[in-house]
Design a protein around this motif. Structure first.
Motif, PDB file in Angstrom:
ATOM      1  N   SER A 209       0.821  -1.222   0.000  1.00 49.40           N
ATOM      2  CA  SER A 209       0.000   0.000   0.000  1.00 49.40           C
ATOM      3  C   SER A 209       0.849   1.265   0.000  1.00 49.40           C
ATOM      4  CB  SER A 209      -0.934   0.005   1.214  1.00 49.40           C
ATOM      5  OG  SER A 209      -0.169   0.007   2.400  1.00 49.40           O
ATOM      6  N   GLN A 210       2.147   1.121   0.295  1.00 42.17           N
ATOM      7  CA  GLN A 210       3.024   2.295   0.371  1.00 42.17           C
ATOM      8  C   GLN A 210       4.110   2.241  -0.709  1.00 42.17           C
ATOM      9  OE1 GLN A 210       1.799   4.423   2.757  1.00 42.17           O
ATOM     10  NE2 GLN A 210       0.356   2.772   3.198  1.00 42.17           N
ATOM     11  N   ASP A 211       3.770   1.661  -1.854  1.00 42.79           N
ATOM     12  CA  ASP A 211       4.648   1.719  -3.038  1.00 42.79           C
ATOM     13  C   ASP A 211       5.919   0.892  -2.984  1.00 42.79           C
ATOM     14  OD1 ASP A 211       3.067   3.727  -4.332  1.00 42.79           O
ATOM     15  OD2 ASP A 211       3.952   5.196  -2.983  1.00 42.79           O
ATOM     16  N   MET A 212       6.020  -0.040  -2.057  1.00 42.86           N
ATOM     17  CA  MET A 212       7.288  -0.765  -1.967  1.00 42.86           C
ATOM     18  C   MET A 212       7.303  -2.057  -2.775  1.00 42.86           C
ATOM     19  SD  MET A 212       9.551   0.863  -0.184  1.00 42.86           S
ATOM     20  CE  MET A 212      10.775  -0.300   0.410  1.00 42.86           C
ATOM     21  N   ALA A 213       6.109  -2.521  -3.186  1.00 37.19           N
ATOM     22  CA  ALA A 213       6.077  -3.847  -3.793  1.00 37.19           C
ATOM     23  C   ALA A 213       5.892  -3.840  -5.304  1.00 37.19           C
ATOM     24  CB  ALA A 213       4.968  -4.684  -3.146  1.00 37.19           C
ATOM     25  N   GLU A 214       5.238  -2.812  -5.822  1.00 39.19           N
ATOM     26  CA  GLU A 214       4.857  -2.901  -7.229  1.00 39.19           C
ATOM     27  C   GLU A 214       4.937  -1.527  -7.898  1.00 39.19           C
ATOM     28  OE1 GLU A 214       2.275  -3.364  -4.636  1.00 39.19           O
ATOM     29  OE2 GLU A 214       2.254  -1.230  -4.875  1.00 39.19           O
ATOM     30  N   THR A 215       4.826  -1.536  -9.217  1.00 39.00           N
ATOM     31  CA  THR A 215       4.901  -0.263  -9.938  1.00 39.00           C
ATOM     32  C   THR A 215       3.521   0.410  -9.962  1.00 39.00           C
ATOM     33  OG1 THR A 215       4.472  -1.431 -11.964  1.00 39.00           O
ATOM     34  CG2 THR A 215       6.786  -1.003 -11.449  1.00 39.00           C
ATOM     35  N   GLY A 216       3.485   1.649 -10.433  1.00 34.33           N
ATOM     36  CA  GLY A 216       2.272   2.455 -10.347  1.00 34.33           C
ATOM     37  C   GLY A 216       1.022   1.832 -10.971  1.00 34.33           C
ATOM     38  N   ALA A 217       1.166   1.231 -12.164  1.00 36.41           N
ATOM     39  CA  ALA A 217      -0.018   0.719 -12.867  1.00 36.41           C
ATOM     40  C   ALA A 217      -0.652  -0.435 -12.090  1.00 36.41           C
ATOM     41  CB  ALA A 217       0.382   0.256 -14.261  1.00 36.41           C
ATOM     42  N   VAL A 218       0.186  -1.305 -11.568  1.00 32.10           N
ATOM     43  CA  VAL A 218      -0.332  -2.463 -10.819  1.00 32.10           C
ATOM     44  C   VAL A 218      -0.969  -1.995  -9.519  1.00 32.10           C
ATOM     45  CG1 VAL A 218       0.350  -4.552  -9.582  1.00 32.10           C
ATOM     46  CG2 VAL A 218       1.276  -4.095 -11.857  1.00 32.10           C
ATOM     47  N   LYS A 219      -0.304  -1.064  -8.859  1.00 30.38           N
ATOM     48  CA  LYS A 219      -0.862  -0.522  -7.618  1.00 30.38           C
ATOM     49  C   LYS A 219      -2.228   0.112  -7.902  1.00 30.38           C
ATOM     50  CE  LYS A 219      -0.298   3.216  -4.423  1.00 30.38           C
ATOM     51  NZ  LYS A 219       0.454   4.416  -4.091  1.00 30.38           N
ATOM     52  N   GLY A 220      -2.318   0.835  -9.002  1.00 27.50           N
ATOM     53  CA  GLY A 220      -3.577   1.474  -9.377  1.00 27.50           C
ATOM     54  C   GLY A 220      -4.687   0.438  -9.532  1.00 27.50           C
ATOM     55  N   ALA A 221      -4.354  -0.700 -10.160  1.00 24.24           N
ATOM     56  CA  ALA A 221      -5.358  -1.754 -10.368  1.00 24.24           C
ATOM     57  C   ALA A 221      -5.816  -2.320  -9.016  1.00 24.24           C
ATOM     58  CB  ALA A 221      -4.760  -2.856 -11.244  1.00 24.24           C
ATOM     59  N   ILE A 222      -4.866  -2.570  -8.133  1.00 20.79           N
ATOM     60  CA  ILE A 222      -5.222  -3.125  -6.807  1.00 20.79           C
ATOM     61  C   ILE A 222      -6.073  -2.121  -6.034  1.00 20.79           C
ATOM     62  CG2 ILE A 222      -4.285  -3.882  -4.577  1.00 20.79           C
ATOM     63  CD1 ILE A 222      -1.822  -4.966  -6.092  1.00 20.79           C
ATOM     64  N   PHE A 223      -5.657  -0.855  -6.059  1.00 17.47           N
ATOM     65  CA  PHE A 223      -6.400   0.188  -5.325  1.00 17.47           C
ATOM     66  C   PHE A 223      -7.824   0.339  -5.885  1.00 17.47           C
ATOM     67  CE2 PHE A 223      -3.507   3.128  -2.668  1.00 17.47           C
ATOM     68  CZ  PHE A 223      -2.712   2.073  -2.266  1.00 17.47           C
ATOM     69  N   ASP A 224      -7.975   0.242  -7.209  1.00 20.43           N
ATOM     70  CA  ASP A 224      -9.311   0.371  -7.816  1.00 20.43           C
ATOM     71  C   ASP A 224     -10.262  -0.692  -7.271  1.00 20.43           C
ATOM     72  OD1 ASP A 224      -8.589   2.455  -9.385  1.00 20.43           O
ATOM     73  OD2 ASP A 224      -8.530   1.354 -11.279  1.00 20.43           O
ATOM     74  N   VAL A 225      -9.738  -1.919  -7.202  1.00 19.77           N
ATOM     75  CA  VAL A 225     -10.605  -3.015  -6.735  1.00 19.77           C
ATOM     76  C   VAL A 225     -10.928  -2.836  -5.241  1.00 19.77           C
ATOM     77  CG1 VAL A 225     -10.830  -5.518  -6.473  1.00 19.77           C
ATOM     78  CG2 VAL A 225      -9.697  -4.567  -8.495  1.00 19.77           C
ATOM     79  N   ILE A 226      -9.958  -2.391  -4.481  1.00 19.80           N
ATOM     80  CA  ILE A 226     -10.211  -2.161  -3.049  1.00 19.80           C
ATOM     81  C   ILE A 226     -11.311  -1.100  -2.893  1.00 19.80           C
ATOM     82  CG2 ILE A 226      -9.202  -1.262  -0.896  1.00 19.80           C
ATOM     83  CD1 ILE A 226      -6.520  -2.521  -1.768  1.00 19.80           C
ATOM     84  N   ALA A 227     -11.208  -0.022  -3.680  1.00 20.96           N
ATOM     85  CA  ALA A 227     -12.202   1.060  -3.580  1.00 20.96           C
ATOM     86  C   ALA A 227     -13.586   0.551  -3.974  1.00 20.96           C
ATOM     87  CB  ALA A 227     -11.795   2.223  -4.471  1.00 20.96           C
ATOM     88  N   LYS A 228     -13.624  -0.242  -5.047  1.00 17.82           N
ATOM     89  CA  LYS A 228     -14.911  -0.759  -5.524  1.00 17.82           C
ATOM     90  C   LYS A 228     -15.552  -1.643  -4.449  1.00 17.82           C
ATOM     91  CE  LYS A 228     -16.705  -3.172  -9.580  1.00 17.82           C
ATOM     92  NZ  LYS A 228     -16.335  -3.850 -10.819  1.00 17.82           N
ATOM     93  N   PHE A 229     -14.739  -2.491  -3.869  1.00 15.48           N
ATOM     94  CA  PHE A 229     -15.240  -3.405  -2.828  1.00 15.48           C
ATOM     95  C   PHE A 229     -15.729  -2.620  -1.608  1.00 15.48           C
ATOM     96  CE2 PHE A 229     -14.138  -5.995   0.991  1.00 15.48           C
ATOM     97  CZ  PHE A 229     -15.066  -7.006   0.814  1.00 15.48           C
ATOM     98  N   TYR A 230     -14.942  -1.642  -1.200  1.00 13.53           N
ATOM     99  CA  TYR A 230     -15.264  -0.889   0.026  1.00 13.53           C
ATOM    100  C   TYR A 230     -16.529  -0.054  -0.164  1.00 13.53           C
ATOM    101  CZ  TYR A 230     -13.924   1.211   4.527  1.00 13.53           C
ATOM    102  OH  TYR A 230     -13.868   1.599   5.853  1.00 13.53           O
ATOM    103  N   ASN A 231     -16.688   0.477  -1.364  1.00 13.12           N
ATOM    104  CA  ASN A 231     -17.826   1.371  -1.609  1.00 13.12           C
ATOM    105  C   ASN A 231     -19.103   0.643  -2.033  1.00 13.12           C
ATOM    106  OD1 ASN A 231     -16.306   3.619  -0.953  1.00 13.12           O
ATOM    107  ND2 ASN A 231     -15.457   3.752  -3.024  1.00 13.12           N
ATOM    108  N   ASN A 232     -18.980  -0.647  -2.279  1.00 11.19           N
ATOM    109  CA  ASN A 232     -20.169  -1.417  -2.666  1.00 11.19           C
ATOM    110  C   ASN A 232     -20.310  -2.610  -1.721  1.00 11.19           C
ATOM    111  OD1 ASN A 232     -22.134  -2.971  -3.801  1.00 11.19           O
ATOM    112  ND2 ASN A 232     -21.091  -3.267  -5.777  1.00 11.19           N
ATOM    113  N   LYS A 233     -21.182  -2.422  -0.732  1.00  9.69           N
ATOM    114  CA  LYS A 233     -21.297  -3.464   0.301  1.00  9.69           C
ATOM    115  C   LYS A 233     -21.889  -4.764  -0.238  1.00  9.69           C
ATOM    116  CE  LYS A 233     -20.979  -0.582   4.280  1.00  9.69           C
ATOM    117  NZ  LYS A 233     -21.656   0.674   4.527  1.00  9.69           N
ATOM    118  N   ASP A 234     -22.482  -4.702  -1.447  1.00  8.05           N
ATOM    119  CA  ASP A 234     -23.058  -5.931  -2.019  1.00  8.05           C
ATOM    120  C   ASP A 234     -22.011  -6.760  -2.761  1.00  8.05           C
ATOM    121  OD1 ASP A 234     -25.531  -5.275  -1.087  1.00  8.05           O
ATOM    122  OD2 ASP A 234     -26.076  -4.136  -2.904  1.00  8.05           O
TER     123      ASP A 234
END
Ligand code: BGC
Length: 428
Positions: A382-407
């Protein structure tokens, strides 16, 4: 590598040394030289920590221009850096972490600081887990300031007492404590809900629920089976539980505001890296006393680490001697002690003593050594140590989608994460 080419192409549009020189912001002539530093340290403790460096450089006759861009986790600062490059106004130094140091180096815009590193024995005094990120083609281009741990849980002890709850030792006892705090009418978890904060929570949860081997396979190796595994599903389910104990009206509040709530006893706990400790100290509370620090509890123990580091740029608006002074001073034992005490991290120099540091810093150091021995040290995603920007963006997108959609189910989110990460890799 394909992604390097895209980056190189994207970042060099319209960039020539001449263009940059024309576009550079002129800085008033200093005594010995000026260095401008793009960073995202704007909270009380962060700014205080940066001021220590500004003062130490001033004492040596150098001027540090502190270009701080607000936004925890640095996404705003990263955007500003890219646009400054496009407009030919390169800072002398920018806060950049992990594999992104290498990506920036591939643009050909960075500056070699080997002379400082050699004189300062960096290869000897830095842990390999950190120094490997600071080099490009075997040459130092960045200087690390610290070691931060991400997987912490900060707990207000008087809230626990008031609620009649016990200090958690595993996932079930954590949920039991959160339930009691809620029954006592206090917000159990302080969490602003922006994606960076939620990703930081999932980071700690995943290491505790799935263990270091799973964490590495999923977030470092980006193995699709690990990304969609039962361990990931469990981690996402735990995140959903944490969400249920988080104040839904806190959406949009900053991480340091959340730490303040825990210090004031308005909330019971916060899942956050030990930059929160800087805020706790800054609020005159004692980490390890009123506010307990425990590794986020679960089936596994581990240590997710990251190092705040600053990459040097050539042909920037700064003076080379001041950039060298920045790098040299940042790794001086005196700065390492003063800065890390204020920032909440531990010194990245292995030969600097922790005398006078709080109990949580001592725990951090002890756990770092144990984790290294047990192969339980992981670079934090989550703090940029494991992956490059594009991959991090993909992971963050899914986290946001999951968090904002309780269904959305944890199963679907895990599947989507594996898919989106593969896509991001293919496109980079
Ligand atoms: C940085 C910390 C900083 C935190 C909040 C993290 O990514 O590594 O140094 O305090 O973001 O801004």
């Amino acid at each position: 590598m394909a992604n390097r080419h895209i980056l190189r192409r994207g970042m060099t549009i319209g960039l020539s040394v001449t263009a940059m020189a024309i576009g550079s912001t002129a800085i008033a002539a200093p005594t010995k030289g000026t260095v401008s530093v793009l960073n995202w340290w704007t909270s009380g403790s962060e700014a205080k920590s940066m001021n220590i460096l500004e003062q130490m450089l001033a004492d040596q006759g150098y001027k540090m221009v502190n270009d701080a861009v607000s936004g925890g986790g640095g996404s705003n600062a990263r955007t500003v850096l890219k646009s400054r490059i496009q407009s030919g106004n390169l800072p002398g130094v920018a806060q950049i972490k992990g594999p992104q140091i290498q990506q920036w180096c591939n643009t050909g815009l960075t500056m070699n600081i080997d002379p400082v590193a050699e004189k300062g024995n960096w290869n000897q005094v830095l842990p390999e887990a950190v120094s490997k990120y600071m080099k490009c083609d075997g040459h130092y281009v960045a200087v690390p300031f610290n070691i931060h741990r991400t997987n912490w849980l900060w707990i207000n002890k008087s809230v626990l007492d008031k609620a009649g709850a016990q200090m958690p030792t595993d996932w079930d006892s954590l949920v039991a404590a959160l339930k009691k705090i809620k029954q006592a009418g206090i917000t159990p978890i302080a969490g602003g809900g922006n994606t960076w904060q939620v990703a930081t929570e999932l980071d700690a949860i995943a290491l505790a629920a799935g263990g270091p081997d799973f964490y590495r396979k999923a977030f470092v190796d980006l193995d699709p089976d690990a990304l969609s595994s039962d361990a990931m599903i469990k981690s996402l389910q735990h995140l959903r539980t944490i969400q249920q104990y988080t104040d839904p009206n806190a959406q949009g509040l900053s991480w340091n505001h959340d730490t303040g709530e825990v210090v004031q006893g308005e909330a019971g706990m916060q899942i956050m890296g030990d930059w929160a400790k800087g805020e706790i100290t800054n609020a005159d509370a004692t980490p390890g006393k009123e506010i307990a620090c425990i590794a986020f509890p679960g089936a596994y123990t581990g240590y997710s680490y990251q190092s705040d580091s600053f990459e040097m740029f050539a042909h920037s608006n700064s003076d080379k001697n001041a950039q060298y002074a920045f790098a040299r001073t940042a790794l001086s034992p005196e700065f390492q002690r003063k800065f890390n005490k204020a920032k909440g991290s531990i010194p990245v120099r292995q030969d600097v003593s922790l005398e006078g540091f709080d109990a949580c810093a001592h725990k951090a150091k002890k756990d770092f050594i144990t984790a290294k021995k047990n192969d339980a040290l992981v670079p934090t995603f989550s703090q940029d140590m494991a992956e490059t920007g594009a991959v991090k963006g993909a992971i963050f997108d899914v986290i946001a989608k999951f968090y904002n959609n309780k269904d959305m189910s944890a199963e679907d989110a895990a599947k989507e994460m594996a898919h989106r990460v593969q896509q991001a890799q293919a496109m980079s």
